[in-house]
Design an enzyme around this catalytic site. Structure first.
Site, short mmCIF file in Angstrom:
data_model
loop_
_atom_site.label_atom_id
_atom_site.label_comp_id
_atom_site.label_asym_id
_atom_site.label_seq_id
_atom_site.Cartn_x
_atom_site.Cartn_y
_atom_site.Cartn_z
N CYS A 166 0.83 -1.19 0.00
CA CYS A 166 0.00 0.00 0.00
C CYS A 166 0.87 1.25 0.00
CB CYS A 166 -0.93 0.08 1.21
SG CYS A 166 -1.99 -1.34 1.40
N HIS A 198 16.54 -36.70 -12.76
CA HIS A 198 16.08 -37.35 -11.53
C HIS A 198 14.58 -37.17 -11.31
CE1 HIS A 198 20.14 -38.49 -10.60
NE2 HIS A 198 20.51 -37.25 -10.88
N ASN A 216 -1.04 1.77 5.89
CA ASN A 216 -0.16 0.80 5.24
C ASN A 216 0.38 -0.11 6.33
OD1 ASN A 216 1.76 -0.61 3.74
ND2 ASN A 216 3.28 1.01 3.94
N GLY A 217 0.08 -1.40 6.24
CA GLY A 217 0.58 -2.33 7.25
C GLY A 217 -0.49 -3.35 7.59
N TRP A 225 -2.77 -2.63 -1.60
CA TRP A 225 -2.49 -4.04 -1.89
C TRP A 225 -3.23 -4.82 -0.81
CZ3 TRP A 225 0.03 -8.27 0.45
CH2 TRP A 225 0.30 -9.34 -0.42
#
Ligand code: M6R
Length: 607
Positions: free
Chosen positions: A2, A503, A100-101, A76
């Site tokens: 953010c 493998h 933000n956080g 975000w």
């Protein structure tokens, strides 16, 4: 994650907020919004989606907002899906915030507030903070903020407006970044300086546990007990043009082209008398001789830069290097002691896991050395020693030039370790440095003709999945190539040590599946070529990246991308360029938003 901004001054704040938010959109773009104080009322306009997709349209519909004080947010999403209701700013008619956080104890706080009669409409953790501020507010904003943040557990940078204080913005932070910009008769807040470069280069750094009260005439600061704090003005060294596209279609392409210059800027000041010099951070040869282990801890591309460092330091100095993903390191009780060096790598200097790893290393008493791009960032301030990378602002979410300079600095460190431990002579070291100084020109050469990368990308865009393979340093590089492609093209890929394919993973190879083979290490070439043939025989479309003069033939690869030779050891600095550009063109060809890939954000300040 953010981005938050705020403005108070004489000018209409709407345009300034939107403009600054656009600069921060790389931090998150699930939604965006602003809140202003107009005629004594808080007005909020917010919308799901990127700024241009949602918010701008809503602002047009809302008509002109005539206000000189406001806050803004680009999100975000962590708690609550991207939606209008979960967008910030969040609050009520008295107090509104941007955040933000992550508030870790938000459930407990929410229960408490519901008991007190508050109703919640969003699914966000942020709404609890807005309501808590309202609960504690009795006319004194600083008092309400102090009380509220004392109850909060987690990370936060908050921009806050109170209806009763229409010309003020308040800010407080813990573990998430926040700066206060200083203008002429106007003041700002922002998550980072890129948002403000167009308006000012002067700023204050807000520290954890500090509250800022900001008016157009300046800012005052105090701690959570109301004790006044005096702060020093800082001056940003970045230029506004560095945070603009400058004629390139995307920031990522611009940033790829800035790499030669970024490498020169990062290594030149650290070369004295032809030798790498770490005096500026206080790292001495004696210290380097005495460390038992070197840990390199970082996330994503920065961790990949550390992988290159591991190969070089171990092979040159026979010094054990442990590369760790920060989110693993912090919880795995690493075998770390006060006799070790922990190198922390971070572009943003704010990545939560990397920061926590640094704190752990500091607690144990190990020496900590941070390679950081953002001056004033948390990691830069908390590490015992810091070396800045001079990439300038990196806006594209996909890291290119920041990775490049991290690797370049890793080489300087590797050479210094080798010198300190008498694994190489000064003369040998000078020769290595001479070769390192040629790298910017070699990167530029890679950028002269972009067609081969476009051609390679066109083979990938239809694929569901592909492999990157390589051995030794080429394997370290494959990891970065694969991450870059996944991140911006959304095509699944995996990086594999070429010798490990047989493998199990080789069973994935089917007709036409692209395989990108990084084949720059002469010592391992014959083996890598055998692995390329093994996949090609099974139907893979092999794209080889190799230095001029290395003979890879049509039996081993379908497309050969030749790059300048830098000698095996330095090849990662050159070979990463095609990998970046292949990912870039794959993203462009798929019609993706290259600079803002879905679900991501530039600095990951949450766990
Ligand atoms: O700011 P940092 O260097 O600490 O960020 C670390 C990672 O989040 C970052 O490198 C990420 O992997 C990039 N988006 C990759 O391109």
């Amino acid at each position: 994650m953010c981005g938050i901004v705020g403005y108070t001054g004489k000018n209409k704040c709407e345009d300034i907020l939107i403009n600054s938010l656009r600069k921060l959109e790389y931090r998150g773009y699930d939604s965006a919004g602003i809140a202003v104080i107009e005629n004594g009322k808080i007005k909020t306009v917010k919308s799901k989606g990127k700024i241009n997709d949602g918010l701008v349209k809503k602002l047009e519909d809302a008509g002109t907002l005539n206000a000189v004080t406001g806050i803004g947010h680009t999100r975000w999403a962590t708690h609550g899906e991207p939606s209008d209701i979960n967008s910030h700013p969040i609050g009520n008619s008295r107090v509104t915030i941007v955040h933000n956080g992550i508030i870790e104890n938000y459930r407990k706080l929410k229960t408490f507030l519901i008991e007190k009669g508050y109703e919640f409409e969003s699914e966000t953790d942020t709404e609890t903070v807005a309501k808590l501020l309202d609960y504690y507010y009795t006319g004194n904003p600083v008092e309400a903020i102090s009380k509220a943040v004392t109850d909060i557990e987690g990370a936060y940078a908050l921009g806050i407006i109170f209806r009763d204080y229409p010309d003020m913005i308040y800010a407080v932070r813990k573990d998430s970044p926040l700066i206060v910009g200083i203008g002429d008769g106007e003041m700002y807040i922002a998550s980072d300086m890129t948002a403000l470069l167009e308006y000012t280069k002067k700023y204050y750094l807000l520290e954890t546990g500090e509250i800022a009260a900001i008016s157009q005439n300046g800012a005052s600061f105090c701690d959570l007990h109301g004790n006044k704090i005096k702060k020093e003005e800082q001056i940003a060294t970045w230029d506004v043009s560095e945070a603009e596209k400058g004629g390139f279609e995307h920031f990522m392409l611009k940033e790829i082209h800035e790499q030669p210059n970024a490498v020169t800027k990062t290594i030149s000041p650290r070369i004295k008398d032809g030798l790498p010099c770490f005096e500026e951070c206080g790292l001495t040869d004696e210290m380097l001789r005495n460390y038992h282990h070197i840990f390199i801890v970082a996330c994503g591309s920065a961790m990949h830069a550390g992988m290159v460092g591991k190969y070089i330091i171990e092979s040159m100095s026979r010094t054990p290097v442990i590369v760790d993903i920060a989110s693993e390191f912090r919880y795995r009780n690493p075998l770390l002691s006060a006799d070790d060096l922990v190198v922390i790598i971070s572009q943003s200097g704010e990545t939560a896991d990397t920061k926590a790893a640094l704190e752990l290393a500091n607690e144990v008493g190990a020496d900590t050395l941070a390679f950081v791009n953002v001056v004033g960032s948390s990691i830069a301030r908390e590490a015992k020693m810091v070396m800045f990378t001079y990439a300038g602002p990196e806006i594209s979410v996909a890291s290119t030039k920041a990775y490049m300079v991290q690797v370049a600095l890793m080489y300087l460190l590797s050479f210094r370790v080798a010198l300190a431990r008498h694994a190489i002579t000064e003369e040998q070291c000078r020769d290595y440095i001479t070769e390192l100084e040629k790298i910017p020109d070699k990167i530029s050469e890679c950028l002269k003709d972009l067609d081969p990368y476009r051609k390679a990308a066109s083979r990938l865009v239809g694929a569901d999945s592909l492999l990157y393979i390589g051995r030794g340093l080429d394997y370290a590089l494959s990891m970065e190539g694969s991450l870059k492609l996944k991140e911006i093209s959304y095509i699944h890929s995996e990086s594999y040590a070429a010798g490990e394919l047989k493998h199990g993973t080789i069973s994935l190879i089917c007709d036409g599946m692209p395989v990108i083979a990084v084949a720059t290490q002469r010592e391992l070439l014959a083996k890598t070529i055998s692995n390329m043939r093994e996949v090609k025989t099974r139907g893979a479309y092999v794209i080889a990246i190799c230095p001029k003069g290395i003979s890879v033939d049509a039996e081993s690869a379908d497309q050969i991308i030749e790059i300048p030779d830098a000698g095996d050891m330095l090849m990662p600095l050159v070979a990463v360029v095609p990998l970046q550009l292949i990912a870039y063109y794959a993203s462009v060809l798929r019609g993706n938003d290259v600079d803002k890939p879905r679900n991501l954000a530039k600095s990951v300040t949450v766990e």
